[in-house]
Scaffold this motif. Sequence first.
Motif, PDB file in Angstrom:
ATOM      1  N   TRP A  36     -12.032   2.829   3.216  1.00  0.00           N
ATOM      2  CA  TRP A  36     -10.775   3.040   2.768  1.00  0.00           C
ATOM      3  C   TRP A  36      -9.741   1.817   3.017  1.00  0.00           C
ATOM      4  CZ3 TRP A  36      -9.342   6.538  -0.998  1.00  0.00           C
ATOM      5  CH2 TRP A  36     -10.322   7.540  -1.206  1.00  0.00           C
ATOM      6  N   TYR A  37      -9.096   1.453   2.348  1.00  0.00           N
ATOM      7  CA  TYR A  37      -7.976   0.221   2.532  1.00  0.00           C
ATOM      8  C   TYR A  37      -6.636   0.854   2.059  1.00  0.00           C
ATOM      9  CZ  TYR A  37     -11.554  -3.173   3.329  1.00  0.00           C
ATOM     10  OH  TYR A  37     -12.796  -3.944   4.008  1.00  0.00           O
ATOM     11  N   ARG A  38      -5.652   0.101   2.538  1.00  0.00           N
ATOM     12  CA  ARG A  38      -4.284   0.410   2.062  1.00  0.00           C
ATOM     13  C   ARG A  38      -3.385  -0.770   1.973  1.00  0.00           C
ATOM     14  NH1 ARG A  38      -1.687   3.964   7.119  1.00  0.00           N
ATOM     15  NH2 ARG A  38      -0.863   1.978   8.565  1.00  0.00           N
ATOM     16  N   GLN A  39      -2.405  -0.594   1.137  1.00  0.00           N
ATOM     17  CA  GLN A  39      -1.485  -1.728   0.936  1.00  0.00           C
ATOM     18  C   GLN A  39      -0.113  -1.098   0.648  1.00  0.00           C
ATOM     19  OE1 GLN A  39      -2.731  -4.650  -2.128  1.00  0.00           O
ATOM     20  NE2 GLN A  39      -1.314  -5.979  -1.174  1.00  0.00           N
ATOM     21  N   ALA A  40       0.577  -1.464   1.665  1.00  0.00           N
ATOM     22  CA  ALA A  40       2.140  -1.018   1.408  1.00  0.00           C
ATOM     23  C   ALA A  40       2.881  -2.238   0.772  1.00  0.00           C
ATOM     24  CB  ALA A  40       2.813  -0.763   2.947  1.00  0.00           C
ATOM     25  N   LYS A  43       3.165  -6.000   1.870  1.00  0.00           N
ATOM     26  CA  LYS A  43       2.260  -5.992   2.974  1.00  0.00           C
ATOM     27  C   LYS A  43       0.929  -6.600   2.487  1.00  0.00           C
ATOM     28  CE  LYS A  43       4.686  -3.600   6.556  1.00  0.00           C
ATOM     29  NZ  LYS A  43       4.422  -2.454   7.626  1.00  0.00           N
ATOM     30  N   GLN A  44       0.112  -7.177   3.344  1.00  0.00           N
ATOM     31  CA  GLN A  44      -1.407  -7.439   2.823  1.00  0.00           C
ATOM     32  C   GLN A  44      -2.307  -6.134   2.971  1.00  0.00           C
ATOM     33  OE1 GLN A  44      -2.664 -10.616   5.433  1.00  0.00           O
ATOM     34  NE2 GLN A  44      -2.250 -12.287   3.942  1.00  0.00           N
ATOM     35  N   ARG A  45      -3.100  -6.207   2.097  1.00  0.00           N
ATOM     36  CA  ARG A  45      -4.253  -4.956   2.193  1.00  0.00           C
ATOM     37  C   ARG A  45      -4.955  -5.213   3.638  1.00  0.00           C
ATOM     38  NH1 ARG A  45      -7.783  -3.704  -3.275  1.00  0.00           N
ATOM     39  NH2 ARG A  45      -5.783  -4.016  -3.783  1.00  0.00           N
ATOM     40  N   GLU A  46      -4.972  -3.869   4.102  1.00  0.00           N
ATOM     41  CA  GLU A  46      -5.644  -3.757   5.358  1.00  0.00           C
ATOM     42  C   GLU A  46      -6.545  -2.567   5.457  1.00  0.00           C
ATOM     43  OE1 GLU A  46      -2.675  -2.548   8.471  1.00  0.00           O
ATOM     44  OE2 GLU A  46      -2.068  -0.764   7.478  1.00  0.00           O
ATOM     45  N   LEU A  47      -7.453  -2.808   6.553  1.00  0.00           N
ATOM     46  CA  LEU A  47      -8.656  -1.844   6.342  1.00  0.00           C
ATOM     47  C   LEU A  47      -7.999  -0.599   7.146  1.00  0.00           C
ATOM     48  CD1 LEU A  47     -11.727  -0.963   6.484  1.00  0.00           C
ATOM     49  CD2 LEU A  47     -11.880  -1.873   8.416  1.00  0.00           C
ATOM     50  N   VAL A  48      -8.248   0.643   6.587  1.00  0.00           N
ATOM     51  CA  VAL A  48      -7.889   1.979   7.230  1.00  0.00           C
ATOM     52  C   VAL A  48      -9.163   2.504   8.032  1.00  0.00           C
ATOM     53  CG1 VAL A  48      -7.294   4.267   6.859  1.00  0.00           C
ATOM     54  CG2 VAL A  48      -6.266   2.356   5.471  1.00  0.00           C
TER      55      VAL A  48
END
Length: 121
Positions: A36-40, A43-48
């Motif tokens: 799962w990744y997330r992107q606010a 902001k850059q996409r980051e690993l959850v």
Amino acid sequence: QVQLVESGGGLVQPGGSLRLSCAASGSIFRIYVMAWYRQAPGKQRELVADISRGGITNYGDFVKGRFTISRDNAKNTVYLQMNSLKPEDTAVYYCNADVRRNIWDSETDYWGQGTQVTVSS
């Protein structure tokens, strides 16, 4: 072709919980790492979190024991249980899977369309 379909996002109050699911379908021989990744916004996409086929997990530093990733290999599905949610967890959450489509192919990365998680009172 391989499709990843996420579900379970929505609006939740701070301190609440959500459970995300991501089901993979299509031409699949084996799925290796699922994540799962997330992107606010802005902001850059980051690993959850990610999880190996054997169940070894890895989390982003910001998770700090609040989230749990799991998977069901028989169902080609990965889950993300999110507890103690904070407003800063608001983002689009994306499912990612490392898939081998048949025994002769190498692994290919696939992404879902994303599901919105909003944490707000």
